[in-house]
Design an enzyme around this catalytic site. Structure first.
Site, short mmCIF file in Angstrom:
data_model
loop_
_atom_site.label_atom_id
_atom_site.label_comp_id
_atom_site.label_asym_id
_atom_site.label_seq_id
_atom_site.Cartn_x
_atom_site.Cartn_y
_atom_site.Cartn_z
CG ASP A 184 -8.50 -5.62 1.07
OD1 ASP A 184 -7.80 -5.04 0.51
OD2 ASP A 184 -8.34 -6.92 1.17
CE LYS B 110 -2.64 -1.01 -3.85
NZ LYS B 110 -3.93 -1.78 -3.34
CB THR C 294 -10.78 -1.71 -7.00
OG1 THR C 294 -10.98 -0.93 -5.76
CG2 THR C 294 -9.48 -2.25 -7.12
CG ASN D 66 -15.84 -3.51 -4.58
OD1 ASN D 66 -14.61 -3.05 -4.99
ND2 ASN D 66 -16.95 -2.76 -4.58
CE LYS E 228 -5.50 -4.08 2.60
NZ LYS E 228 -5.70 -3.32 1.33
CD GLN F 9 -3.24 0.24 0.32
OE1 GLN F 9 -3.59 -0.85 0.61
NE2 GLN F 9 -3.84 1.08 -0.54
CB SER G 279 -10.10 6.00 -0.72
OG SER G 279 -11.03 4.66 -0.31
P1 NDP Z 1 -14.53 -9.29 -1.91
O1 NDP Z 1 -14.71 -9.79 -0.39
O2 NDP Z 1 -15.64 -8.38 -2.22
O3 NDP Z 1 -14.25 -10.40 -2.92
C1 NDP Z 1 -13.33 -11.25 -2.54
C2 NDP Z 1 -13.91 -12.52 -3.66
O4 NDP Z 1 -12.63 -13.20 -3.91
C3 NDP Z 1 -14.66 -13.40 -3.53
O5 NDP Z 1 -15.12 -13.93 -4.52
C4 NDP Z 1 -13.98 -14.40 -2.44
O6 NDP Z 1 -14.64 -15.62 -2.68
C5 NDP Z 1 -12.61 -14.64 -3.45
N1 NDP Z 1 -11.61 -14.87 -2.58
C6 NDP Z 1 -11.35 -14.28 -1.15
N2 NDP Z 1 -10.24 -14.92 -0.68
C7 NDP Z 1 -10.23 -16.29 -1.32
C8 NDP Z 1 -9.46 -17.19 -1.24
N3 NDP Z 1 -8.50 -17.22 -0.21
N4 NDP Z 1 -9.50 -18.29 -2.12
C9 NDP Z 1 -10.36 -18.22 -3.23
N5 NDP Z 1 -10.94 -17.11 -3.33
C10 NDP Z 1 -11.05 -16.22 -2.67
O7 NDP Z 1 -13.03 -8.50 -1.86
P2 NDP Z 1 -12.44 -7.41 -2.99
O8 NDP Z 1 -13.25 -7.55 -4.19
O9 NDP Z 1 -12.77 -5.97 -2.26
O10 NDP Z 1 -11.05 -7.77 -2.84
C11 NDP Z 1 -10.48 -8.64 -3.81
C12 NDP Z 1 -8.75 -8.53 -4.16
O11 NDP Z 1 -8.80 -6.89 -4.47
C13 NDP Z 1 -7.97 -8.49 -2.82
O12 NDP Z 1 -6.74 -8.99 -3.19
C14 NDP Z 1 -8.21 -7.16 -2.36
O13 NDP Z 1 -6.94 -6.80 -1.43
C15 NDP Z 1 -7.94 -6.38 -3.58
N6 NDP Z 1 -8.11 -4.91 -3.55
C16 NDP Z 1 -9.36 -4.66 -3.11
C17 NDP Z 1 -9.88 -3.22 -3.21
C18 NDP Z 1 -11.29 -2.70 -2.78
O14 NDP Z 1 -11.27 -1.44 -3.14
N7 NDP Z 1 -11.92 -3.28 -2.55
C19 NDP Z 1 -8.62 -2.25 -3.71
C20 NDP Z 1 -7.61 -2.58 -4.20
C21 NDP Z 1 -7.30 -4.09 -4.15
P3 NDP Z 1 -15.36 -16.18 -1.48
O15 NDP Z 1 -16.47 -15.17 -1.13
O16 NDP Z 1 -15.91 -17.58 -1.69
O17 NDP Z 1 -14.37 -15.97 -0.23
O1 2IT Z 2 -5.75 -2.58 -1.54
C1 2IT Z 2 -6.41 -1.46 -1.40
O2 2IT Z 2 -5.95 -0.72 -2.12
C2 2IT Z 2 -7.91 -1.35 -0.73
N1 2IT Z 2 -8.33 -2.18 -0.16
C3 2IT Z 2 -8.70 0.06 -0.70
C4 2IT Z 2 -7.69 0.68 0.28
C5 2IT Z 2 -8.52 2.26 0.40
O3 2IT Z 2 -8.15 2.85 1.23
O4 2IT Z 2 -9.48 2.55 0.00
#
Ligand code: NDP
Ligand code: 2IT
Length: 461
Positions: free
Chosen positions: A181, A129, A225, A256, A141, A126, A393
């Site tokens: 996250d 980034k 994102t 998400n 984080k 982070q 954000s």
């Molecule tokens: P969500 O909780 O909305 O979705 C996560 C998704 O990934 C779900 O489909 C989940 O499936 C799957 N998943 C999570 N852990 C595992 C695992 N160990 N094995 C297999 N599938 C898994 O999270 P986000 O979409 O917010 O985050 C997804 C990724 O993006 C993460 O790496 C996060 O750090 C990154 N990210 C998120 C940001 C944000 O703004 N939200 C910003 C930048 C990066 P299930 O429901 O079955 O667990």
């Molecule tokens: O990994 C990421 O950049 C996030 N989960 C979002 C962080 C934020 O402060 O919006």
């Protein structure tokens, strides 16, 4: 006799690659049993030798060591009661990694796999980034090993209230600003914000981002994102004289980031074929039906197999499999760390993939990254490609500070500009240091330069 710490401070240790190896070994030694943190540090340090060689000021003893050591690590007990009155005890974390560029900023992850090493890898990523966004935010984080799957709204609320009952004393709009996250979205941010407001008796909207649009949240933050990741992929293709229109794409995850990755792919005329969750994946020959996906995952919080059941003939559910087996032009991992390994990369390359852009944090193993790069595939690392979320954000913080709310079009314009800037910065930096087309090196060096300059200016703290 030279002590170990004196040896670490010797100016002769930097900047050669072997001295960076010594620093890395020391970090691994001091942070045992944290493989994801080691992986994230190693991936950055192995790209920094050229910038340390070219800019002697960065070879100041202790700079790299300071960057790799969190400013503060907070671990706390989170007790809560389920709907049957049973008491559960989870562990909460907040790692305040680096505040040279602004208040600590980064999401909270609720997932059973969360531990200190995972939070440190995410916090470390982070820092770079957030620096790449150019928006004055430090890196942090947090999260918990709480598993929200199958929990009722009231259980999630009680957990969030207990979590915030400790966290509140460490955060603030000028101190540390958490967001979502994995496992933390608008619902959880709402419960967390409510408890913060109750404990502090303050309407301090800038203390958390990802809020609802009627109580201080920014429009386009939920989309940011995923949209940003697709814009980054489009930029990588553009410099190669190509675009996304008519391209097939494989996307992993169905949360998400995945959902809004798919939405933007569709908007740009691409054809997303897959999505997944921890139980398996769906492949849809007609392309993912976004409304159905949102209904199943966002509204019902269901499993991805339900999508295939309701979609009819064009889609099938593959239990336990990985989306990377499906041939496509572009791959966008959007689930979790290390979900795309060397074998997956080899399959994607064999099937003619042109670009890979990381929506998730560190989803591609180092061996897979090298394989893509050797094969000439455009590879966008998460700290650049998924920076759109944290960038919006920061725009939410700006709106909160000025007590205004921008229209969706304005936020989206800013997001597009920021993603294009990040792409240009990474591309130009890679070229400047003799690694044309290497976005990993470009992102690491460009992020490092910004943080390192601020750290040097602010002295040894
Ligand atoms: P969500 O909780 O909305 O979705 C996560 C998704 O990934 C779900 O489909 C989940 O499936 C799957 N998943 C999570 N852990 C595992 C695992 N160990 N094995 C297999 N599938 C898994 O999270 P986000 O979409 O917010 O985050 C997804 C990724 O993006 C993460 O790496 C996060 O750090 C990154 N990210 C998120 C940001 C944000 O703004 N939200 C910003 C930048 C990066 P299930 O429901 O079955 O667990
Ligand atoms: O990994 C990421 O950049 C996030 N989960 C979002 C962080 C934020 O402060 O919006």
């Amino acid at each position: 006799m030279t002590t170990r710490s004196e040896a670490r401070l010797s100016p002769t240790l930097l900047p050669s690659p072997s001295s960076l190896d010594i620093v890395r070994t020391e970090i691994e030694h001091r942070n045992p049993a944290q493989p994801e943190f080691h992986q994230a540090v190693r991936e950055v340090l192995e790209t920094l030798a050229p910038v340390l060689a070219a800019r002697p000021e960065y070879a100041e003893p202790g700079l790299v060591e300071r960057l790799c050591e969190p400013e503060r690590q907070i671990i706390f007990r989170v007790p809560w009661q389920d709907d049957h009155g049973r008491v559960h005890v989870n562990r909460g974390f907040r790692v305040e990694f680096n505040s040279a560029l602004g208040p600590y900023k980064g999401g909270l992850r609720f997932h059973p796999s969360v531990n200190l090493g995972i939070v440190k890898f995410l916090g470390f990523e982070q820092i770079f980034k957030n620096a790449l966004t150019g928006l004055g935010i430090g890196g942090g984080k947090g999260g918990s090993d709480f598993d929200p799957h199958g929990r009722s709204d009231t259980e999630v609320m009680r957990f969030c209230q207990s979590f915030m009952t400790e966290l509140y004393r460490h955060i603030g709009e000028h101190t540390d600003v958490p967001a979502g996250d994995i496992g933390v979205g608008t619902r959880e941010i709402g419960y967390l914000f409510g408890q913060y407001r109750r404990i502090t008796n303050r309407w301090e909207s800038g203390v958390l981002t990802g809020k609802g649009p009627h109580w201080g949240g920014s429009l386009i933050r939920p989309e940011a994102t995923g949209y940003g990741n697709v814009l980054f992929a489009a930029e990588m293709l553009r410099v190669r004289g190509e675009d996304l229109e008519g391209r097939t794409a494989v996307v992993s995850g169905s949360g998400n980031v995945a959902i809004y990755t798919i939405e933007k792919l569709l908007a740009l005329g691409a054809n997303p074929l897959t999505c997944s969750d921890s139980s398996g994946y769906v492949v849809d020959d007609k392309g993912i039906d976004l409304d159905l996906l949102k209904q199943v995952k966002e509204v019902e919080r269901g499993r991805i197999s339900t999508y295939a059941e309701r979609r009819g003939g064009s889609a099938r559910f593959v239990s336990g499999g990985r989306v990377w087996d499906v041939p496509a032009d572009v791959a966008l991992p959007a689930a979790t760390q290390n979900e795309l390994d060397e074998n997956d990369a080899a399959t994607l390359v064999r099937n003619g993939v042109k670009a890979v852009s990381e929506g998730a944090n560190m989803p591609t193993t180092p061996q897979a990254v090298h394989l893509f790069q050797r094969a000439g595939v455009a590879f966008g690392p998460g700290k650049a490609a998924n920076a759109g979320g944290v960038a919006v954000s920061a725009l939410e913080m700006a709106q909160n500070a000025s007590r205004t709310a921008w229209g969706a079009a304005r936020v989206e314009e800013e997001l597009a500009r920021i993603m294009a800037d990040i792409h240009t910065t990474c591309h130009e930096t890679a070229e400047r240091y003799g690694f044309p087309g290497d976005y990993v090196t470009g992102a690491n060096i460009a992020g490092f330069e910004r943080v390192a300059d601020a750290m040097l200016a602010q002295g040894v703290i």
